[in-house]
Scaffold this motif. Sequence first.
Motif, PDB file in Angstrom:
ATOM      1  N   GLU A   1     -17.792  23.565  82.430  1.00  0.00           N
ATOM      2  CA  GLU A   1     -16.380  23.868  82.516  1.00  0.00           C
ATOM      3  C   GLU A   1     -15.612  22.687  83.111  1.00  0.00           C
ATOM      4  O   GLU A   1     -16.052  22.073  84.066  1.00  0.00           O
ATOM      5  N   ARG A   2     -14.458  22.404  82.508  1.00  0.00           N
ATOM      6  CA  ARG A   2     -13.547  21.402  83.071  1.00  0.00           C
ATOM      7  C   ARG A   2     -12.278  22.121  83.511  1.00  0.00           C
ATOM      8  O   ARG A   2     -11.856  23.100  82.885  1.00  0.00           O
TER       9      ARG A   2
ATOM     10  N   GLY B   1     -21.592  17.525  88.175  1.00  0.00           N
ATOM     11  CA  GLY B   1     -20.680  17.093  87.113  1.00  0.00           C
ATOM     12  C   GLY B   1     -19.759  18.244  86.769  1.00  0.00           C
ATOM     13  O   GLY B   1     -19.032  18.730  87.622  1.00  0.00           O
ATOM     14  N   ALA B   2     -19.816  18.724  85.533  1.00  0.00           N
ATOM     15  CA  ALA B   2     -19.021  19.871  85.100  1.00  0.00           C
ATOM     16  C   ALA B   2     -19.907  21.076  84.807  1.00  0.00           C
ATOM     17  O   ALA B   2     -19.453  22.048  84.216  1.00  0.00           O
ATOM     18  N   SER B   3     -21.192  21.021  85.234  1.00  0.00           N
ATOM     19  CA  SER B   3     -22.155  22.067  84.895  1.00  0.00           C
ATOM     20  C   SER B   3     -22.720  22.755  86.125  1.00  0.00           C
ATOM     21  O   SER B   3     -22.818  22.159  87.196  1.00  0.00           O
ATOM     22  N   ARG B   4     -23.099  24.005  85.941  1.00  0.00           N
ATOM     23  CA  ARG B   4     -23.807  24.743  86.982  1.00  0.00           C
ATOM     24  C   ARG B   4     -24.437  25.993  86.384  1.00  0.00           C
ATOM     25  O   ARG B   4     -24.009  26.487  85.337  1.00  0.00           O
TER      26      ARG B   4
ATOM     27  N   GLU C   1     -19.375  23.215  75.193  1.00  0.00           N
ATOM     28  CA  GLU C   1     -20.774  23.279  74.753  1.00  0.00           C
ATOM     29  C   GLU C   1     -21.616  22.213  75.451  1.00  0.00           C
ATOM     30  O   GLU C   1     -22.797  22.403  75.678  1.00  0.00           O
ATOM     31  N   SER C   2     -20.993  21.070  75.769  1.00  0.00           N
ATOM     32  CA  SER C   2     -21.680  19.984  76.473  1.00  0.00           C
ATOM     33  C   SER C   2     -20.643  19.217  77.279  1.00  0.00           C
ATOM     34  O   SER C   2     -19.446  19.283  76.982  1.00  0.00           O
ATOM     35  N   GLU C   3     -21.091  18.470  78.279  1.00  0.00           N
ATOM     36  CA  GLU C   3     -20.152  17.691  79.082  1.00  0.00           C
ATOM     37  C   GLU C   3     -19.510  16.574  78.271  1.00  0.00           C
ATOM     38  O   GLU C   3     -18.412  16.119  78.595  1.00  0.00           O
ATOM     39  N   ALA C   4     -20.163  16.142  77.195  1.00  0.00           N
ATOM     40  CA  ALA C   4     -19.645  15.046  76.370  1.00  0.00           C
ATOM     41  C   ALA C   4     -18.724  15.533  75.247  1.00  0.00           C
ATOM     42  O   ALA C   4     -18.186  14.720  74.493  1.00  0.00           O
ATOM     43  N   GLN C   5     -18.523  16.849  75.123  1.00  0.00           N
ATOM     44  CA  GLN C   5     -17.708  17.400  74.047  1.00  0.00           C
ATOM     45  C   GLN C   5     -16.287  16.838  74.087  1.00  0.00           C
ATOM     46  O   GLN C   5     -15.670  16.764  75.146  1.00  0.00           O
TER      47      GLN C   5
END
Length: 157
Positions: A6-7, A56-59, A117-121
Motif C-alpha cells: 500500500e502507498r 517499504g510499502a509492504s507488510r 500488486e507489487s511495490e514496483a507497479q
Amino acid sequence: MATEIERKFLVTGDGWQSTTPTYYCQGYLNRDKHRTVRVRVAGEHGFLTVKGITTGASRAEFEYGIPLDDAKALLTLCDGPLVEKLRHVVEHKGMCWEIDAFLGDNEGLIVAEIELESEAQELALPDWVGAEITGEARYYNSNLAAVPYKHWGHPAE
C-alpha cells in the motif's frame, strides 16, 4: 501469508468527493511497532486485523470478519482513543483509491491509499493527490490513536 502493499498520500484537492462515504471507527488492542491488532467497525460490518511491521510499502496483514456486536464490544477494550473517519472509495484510471477524511481529534487530515500488486507497479496519480507519506509512521492509524493530528502543532506537509 497475506501481504498488503500500500502507498499513502496526503490529499490536496476535492475532486475525490464524488462518492457516499462509509463511517469507520477503529481501535487498537496492541500497537507494538512490530505488530498491531486492530478492531474495526466499517458501516455495518466488524473486523479484526493483525498487521506486521512495514518494510517499504509492504507488510503482513490478516483480516477477519467478526460479528458487528463483537466488534463494538471489543472497541471498549482498545488502548487509547478510537480513530474515526469517513472513507470514500474512488476509481481513477482503473484503480481503486480509498480516501480517509478523519474525524474527531484527527479532523483536518485527509489521506489517500492505494493497494498495489507489487511495490514496483506503475501508478497514475489523480490531480487531488499531494505528497507521498508511505512509511511515515506518524500517519499510521495506530499512531494517530496515540498522538492525534490536532496535537502535532503544525499542518501536515
